[in-house]
Design an enzyme around this catalytic site. Structure first.
Site, short mmCIF file in Angstrom:
data_model
loop_
_atom_site.label_atom_id
_atom_site.label_comp_id
_atom_site.label_asym_id
_atom_site.label_seq_id
_atom_site.Cartn_x
_atom_site.Cartn_y
_atom_site.Cartn_z
CD GLU A 39 22.71 -11.34 1.42
OE1 GLU A 39 23.01 -12.43 0.87
OE2 GLU A 39 21.62 -10.78 1.23
CG ASP B 106 20.70 -8.55 3.23
OD1 ASP B 106 21.79 -8.57 2.67
OD2 ASP B 106 19.92 -9.52 3.25
CD GLU C 25 16.29 -7.27 0.65
OE1 GLU C 25 16.36 -7.73 -0.50
OE2 GLU C 25 15.72 -7.88 1.59
CG ASN D 185 17.95 -11.21 7.12
OD1 ASN D 185 18.23 -11.56 8.27
ND2 ASN D 185 17.44 -12.05 6.24
CD1 TRP E 210 9.44 -11.11 -2.74
CD2 TRP E 210 9.64 -10.01 -0.80
NE1 TRP E 210 10.67 -10.49 -2.74
CE2 TRP E 210 10.82 -9.81 -1.56
CE3 TRP E 210 9.53 -9.42 0.45
CZ2 TRP E 210 11.87 -9.03 -1.10
CZ3 TRP E 210 10.59 -8.64 0.92
CH2 TRP E 210 11.74 -8.46 0.14
N GLY F 87 2.92 -8.38 1.52
CA GLY F 87 3.01 -9.79 1.20
C GLY F 87 2.68 -10.13 -0.23
#
Length: 291
Positions: free
Chosen positions: A101, A103, A105, A120, A195, A199
């Site tokens: 994968e 990423d 985001e 990521n 999250w 956070g």
């Protein structure tokens, strides 16, 4: 700076128009909704897309084809205003527990605070390779080009033709790299307020719903996967496989300079510097050159 970015984007779009495998596609031809289609839409003869998140559901799309190596690009205008708790995801992924994968985001934030560009990469099911950046522009005011470039040598994340991250292939030294599995292209807008923003401290304010991310100019300049025989086809040293050319095996000095500028000024997290997280046993690729 704005003028320079516009010029870079124009030159980038002009250059890719002459790639042998450039695909004149749109969302309607190339993508399909995999959830939330009842309140999202493709417009302008399928050239434009909007994904919607409201109190009933988010939404997402996936490519009809799988690809092995090439470049995937979209123009995206992110959710404006108070976007805290929302995530607009744009990524490539294979399937299965040992999936690969790549990423992008985009983590929403409260009004007046910048988005976070979260990147990521997963290799054979293992991720935990996050790097994060603040954008050097307002990603909600206009469309910006986000490109994933992937070949057997390196993965490069581009924003408006400027590289922000490189993950190189050190598979010969035992470091996993996404080189064997075909991937589809995905994008989604969803509720991640457990999250995504500080956070999980900042929750979605549903009074601002619906949240809308807008898309244009989808291009998959990549090798279409048609079964195992595709591996040799996608990695052949032929003129049509432009991503196999040596010029794309490493960033130019100019592009290296652009990436260093972004990372020196706008990078906010690098897993390779998080010694506490890994108890000092850093992932092996962290000791390798990026270029």
């Amino acid at each position: 700076m704005a003028g320079s970015r516009a010029l870079l984007t124009a030159l980038f779009v002009l250059a890719i128009a002459f790639y042998p495998r450039s695909v004149d596609a749109n969302f309607a031809k190339s993508m399909s909704f995999n959830w939330g289609a009842d309140h999202s839409s493709m417009t302008n003869n399928g050239n434009d897309l909007q994904l919607v998140l409201d109190t009933t559901s988010g939404s997402g799309i996936q490519s009809k084809k799988q690809f092995l190596f090439g470049s995937i690009e979209m123009l995206i205008k992110l959710v404006p205003g108070n976007s805290a708790g929302t995530v607009t995801a744009y990524y490539m992924s294979s399937t299965g527990s040992g999936h690969d994968e790549i990423d992008f985001e985009f983590l929403g934030n409260v009004s007046g605070q910048p988005y976070i560009i979260h990147t990521n990469i997963y290799c054979q099911g293992n991720g935990s390779r996050e790097q994060q950046f603040y954008p050097w522009f307002d990603p909600t005011a206009d469309f910006h080009n986000y490109t994933i470039h992937w070949n057997p040598t390196e993965v490069v994340w581009y924003v408006d033709s400027m590289p922000i991250r490189v993950f190189r292939n050190y598979q010969s030294e035992g470091i996993p790299y996404p080189s064997q599995q075909a991937m589809r292209v995905y994008s989604s807008l969803w509720n991640a307020d457990n999250w995504a923003t500080r956070g999980g401290l900042d929750k979605i304010d549903w009074n601002n719903a619906p949240f809308i991310a807008r898309y244009s100019h989808f291009r998959a300049r990549a090798c279409k996967w048609q079964g195992p025989i595709s591996f040799s086809q996608c990695t052949a040293q032929t003129p049509g496989n432009w991503w196999m050319s040596p010029v794309y095996s490493k960033l130019s000095y100019a592009k290296q300079g652009q990436m260093n500028w972004v990372r020196n000024n706008y990078m906010i997290y690098d897993y390779c510097k998080d010694t506490k997280r890994f108890n000092g046993q850093m992932p092996p690729e962290c000791y390798k050159p990026q270029f």
